[in-house]
Design a protein around this motif. Sequence first.
Motif, short mmCIF file in Angstrom:
data_model
loop_
_atom_site.label_atom_id
_atom_site.label_comp_id
_atom_site.label_asym_id
_atom_site.label_seq_id
_atom_site.Cartn_x
_atom_site.Cartn_y
_atom_site.Cartn_z
N ASN A 199 0.78 -1.23 0.01
CA ASN A 199 -0.23 0.04 -0.02
C ASN A 199 0.87 1.28 0.09
O ASN A 199 1.34 1.77 0.87
N PRO A 200 1.04 1.85 -1.06
CA PRO A 200 0.66 1.55 -2.29
C PRO A 200 1.24 0.72 -3.36
O PRO A 200 2.44 0.62 -3.31
N ASP A 213 5.45 0.23 -1.39
CA ASP A 213 5.68 0.14 0.22
C ASP A 213 5.32 -1.46 0.50
O ASP A 213 5.04 -2.14 -0.45
MN MN Z 1 2.12 2.66 2.64
#
Ligand code: MN
Length: 385
Positions: A199-200, A213
């Motif tokens: 995320n993302p 991430d």
């Molecule tokens: Mn993140």
Amino acid sequence: MNIHEYQAKDLFRRFNINTSEGKVFDNENEAEDYAKSINSDEYVVKAQIHAGGRGKAGGVKLVKTPEEVKETVKKMLGMTLVTHQTGPEGKVVNKVYVETSSTIKKEYYLSIVTDRSSEKNVIITSPEGGMDIEKVAEETPEKLLTQPIDPVAGIQPFHIRKIAYFLGFDKNQTKQLSSIINGLYNLYTKMDCALVEINPLIVTNDDEVKALDAKVNFDDNAEFRHKEYLDLHDPTEEEPLELEAKKWGFSFVKLDGNIGCLVNGAGLAMATMDIIKHHGAEPANFLDVGGGASVEQVTQAFKMILSDENVKAILVNIFGGIMKCDTIADGIITAAKEVGIKVPLVVRLEGTNVDLGKETLEKSDLNITTANTMKEAASKVVELI
Ligand code: MN
Ligand code: GDP
């Protein structure tokens, strides 16, 4: 067990999940040398703590030159980062990750997690990436897709097509997504994870799909078959008392109240916390010393409770089954001799060797309030503080 982003990204590389080139540092000069060696026109400097929300809190910075990398790393090292996931006390940054920056056309969300209700691992994905996924789930649940995976059959091509369609990916992007999802699923199952999260997940301006991430959480129950967990463990990220408790084989969770609890058995520990709250006070900890604790362990448990400055009274609630009440009594007396118990102590013993335990406590010259029932014990301890 949580690990850092840089460690998760190392695992991503091993499982062929596309990420940017990067490396972790605890020294700004080495970070600068590295930035020079990879020679990019933009770099990302990221604080390594076991918490998300770093972006908004100043823990993720984009910079243009190796000199700026150096400056930024220097600033980040040692700083206390407060994000919505760290609590108000924040977390100290001991390591910083430096990677080549990516262009972002769009951010997505992708994770795999154990879903206890379907008894399967599920892939969760959303075109609303980069933000708080709990918020997306609450406010716009139609923007989340949850795909259960049959543990025997594993990932099937139709899963990939369904997810790609949901995210609006074209053919080229879908091919890359397929390799990321398969890699992520392999990592999840081979490493016995409880959660893997990207995320993302991004699509760059050049239509490259990659993990910006990385979050990995291992299932602690699988520790015995992964020696590697130990190497990835960062004790500085944990509550010191909880680490200490683990060494001694206790289940211990520090809480915000002021009544220290020493209990045997998780169910009784929960009930003890409930009855303290019922009488209008708050427990300072959850502590289950286990079924067959020794005098040494009980002594240690007492020391741990007493080392918490917030503890203004202690409630010992024991149901002796395998655990003998006299062992608890001996532990209390040993701890009192070794460290001194300066706060009121209420003891309720029941079960195996209860008479012997009570006798031992009575013979000692300690100032102990005894109680015969849980209710009595709770109301007495609350009265005493
Ligand atoms: Mn993140
Ligand atoms: P988190 O806030 O702790 O979840 O940290 P992330 O690694 O998710 O980064 C937070 C945000 O920083 C991302 O959502 C991006 O918007 C931004 N970011 C991180 N890496 C890059 C990058 O390489 N390029 C650009 N342009 N933005 C980035």
